[in-house]
Design an enzyme around this catalytic site. Structure first.
Site, PDB file in Angstrom:
ATOM      1  N   ASP A  59     -22.184 -18.994  30.267  1.00 15.95           N
ATOM      2  CA  ASP A  59     -21.258 -18.284  30.208  1.00 15.95           C
ATOM      3  C   ASP A  59     -21.566 -16.863  29.440  1.00 15.95           C
ATOM      4  O   ASP A  59     -20.734 -15.990  29.170  1.00 15.95           O
ATOM      5  CB  ASP A  59     -20.470 -18.796  28.835  1.00 15.95           C
ATOM      6  CG  ASP A  59     -19.141 -19.186  28.900  1.00 15.95           C
ATOM      7  OD1 ASP A  59     -18.483 -18.894  29.971  1.00 15.95           O
ATOM      8  OD2 ASP A  59     -18.272 -19.665  28.160  1.00 15.95           O
TER       9      ASP A  59
ATOM     10  N   GLN B 257     -16.126 -23.812  25.478  1.00 12.71           N
ATOM     11  CA  GLN B 257     -14.784 -23.109  25.300  1.00 12.71           C
ATOM     12  C   GLN B 257     -14.610 -22.382  24.269  1.00 12.71           C
ATOM     13  O   GLN B 257     -14.506 -23.036  23.018  1.00 12.71           O
ATOM     14  CB  GLN B 257     -13.745 -24.224  25.856  1.00 12.71           C
ATOM     15  CG  GLN B 257     -12.478 -23.399  26.378  1.00 12.71           C
ATOM     16  CD  GLN B 257     -12.514 -22.474  27.466  1.00 12.71           C
ATOM     17  OE1 GLN B 257     -13.106 -22.444  28.437  1.00 12.71           O
ATOM     18  NE2 GLN B 257     -11.400 -21.629  27.508  1.00 12.71           N
TER      19      GLN B 257
ATOM     20  N   LYS C 244     -11.860 -25.313  35.371  1.00 21.39           N
ATOM     21  CA  LYS C 244     -13.260 -25.229  35.702  1.00 21.39           C
ATOM     22  C   LYS C 244     -13.853 -26.614  36.148  1.00 21.39           C
ATOM     23  O   LYS C 244     -14.718 -26.251  37.028  1.00 21.39           O
ATOM     24  CB  LYS C 244     -13.868 -24.717  34.398  1.00 21.39           C
ATOM     25  CG  LYS C 244     -13.545 -23.371  33.851  1.00 21.39           C
ATOM     26  CD  LYS C 244     -13.781 -22.907  32.377  1.00 21.39           C
ATOM     27  CE  LYS C 244     -13.440 -21.667  32.156  1.00 21.39           C
ATOM     28  NZ  LYS C 244     -13.798 -21.221  30.795  1.00 21.39           N
TER      29      LYS C 244
END
Ligand code: GUN
Length: 298
Positions: A121, A98, A54
């Site tokens: 996200d 994450q 990413k």
């Protein structure tokens, strides 16, 4: 029948090119670039690899990337404090925590500390709550589920009235993708470890999404001829024949299923690149919205 292979890398590269153009324009005309903060707790090798990918992709499209790697034993307060600090940092437009977090941490509380407008996200409880209701427009949609839908659209799948079967009920993929399919008027069945007669349920699907993390589980006789099959799985399996001793495969037995399906994603090279492209897109959008808000005196 031999399936049309849906090239996720190609679709993702078109999206990345558009983002790169937009970030250059932003830098030129407005004097700033979008910034993404990644928060990684612990050293799970897959998570480290995902975060690295990413960050690399951010750099390639002109998005600034700020990495925060914390040790496995970090405390709840420490992580929430960091996330709140990033929430107040004007250089940072998107925050990605994450997942999964180490088991001793309260994931929902950490995600709740991400400001809604930086939740690129789409996992903030409010955004997920809005996604799970009719006509509530979340600010951001989780990246992998959004990528799945985009690939189905690219392949020409019809959602209206289609039978869709989702294999897997994870918070990250299975449940949000089921909501996106319902919003597009598909009739959705979500399967899990207690589902009876799984192959027969999957065979009903016009659209089949495999997101269970079981290598090569979906065989040709699980698939209705002419179905659209999206493989979200990414599993490392031993392969003494290969140089490294292992290879990556999806949840779908690609070689078998391509003879039955109308369209199929490979893995790797299908959904994976779309997840990252979606994150870049959300980060750009977060930066544009924050700038508009500033300019409107907000
Ligand atoms: N872990 C696996 N996929 C994802 C993702 O899309 N976002 C985050 N934050 N964690 C993940």
């Amino acid at each position: 029948m031999t399936a049309k292979i849906i090239d996720g890398e190609l679709v993702a590269s078109r999206i990345r090119d558009q983002i790169a153009d937009a970030t250059e324009k932003m830098a030129r005309e407005q004097g700033f670039r979008p910034g993404l903060a990644t928060v990684l707790v612990g050293d799970n090798p897959s998570s480290r690899q995902y975060v690295r990918m990413k960050q690399n992709r951010c750099k390639k499209v002109g998005i600034l990337s700020f990495g925060y790697n914390l040790p496995e034993e970090s405390g709840q307060d420490e992580i929430e404090d960091l996330v709140r600090k990033l929430g107040n940092d004007p250089k940072i437009h998107g925050i990605l925590v994450q997942l999964p977090l180490p088991g001793h941490l309260d994931e929902e509380a950490v995600l709740n500390a991400v400001p809604l407008h930086k939740d690129v996200d789409g996992f903030h409880p409010v955004n997920i709550g809005r996604l799970s209701m009719k006509e509530r427009n979340p600010l951001f949609v989780p990246c992998t589920p959004a990528g799945v839908i985009r690939l189905l659209e690219e392949a020409g799948a019809q959602f209206e009235g289609a039978e869709a079967v989702v294999l897997g009920r994870s918070n990250i993929v299975g449940l949000p993708v089921a909501m996106l399919l319902i919003h597009r008027n598909a009739t959705v069945t979500v399967c899990h470890s207690r589902t009876k007669n799984l192959p027969a349920v999957c065979r009903r699907a016009d659209i089949l999404i495999a997101a269970v993390g079981r290598p090569l589980m979906v065989k040709a006789d699980w698939v209705k001829p002419g179905a659209f099959v999206i493989d979200v799985g990414s599993n490392r399996i031993d392969d003494p024949q290969s140089e490294k001793g292992y290879r990556w495969v999806g949840d779908v037995d690609f070689d078998e299923v391509k003879e039955v399906a109308a369209a199929l994603t490979p893995s790797p090279g299908g959904v994976g690149p779309m997840t990252i492209a979606g994150l870049l897109q959300n980060t750009l959008q977060a930066a544009q919205r924050l700038e508009e808000h500033k300019n409107s005196g907000g």
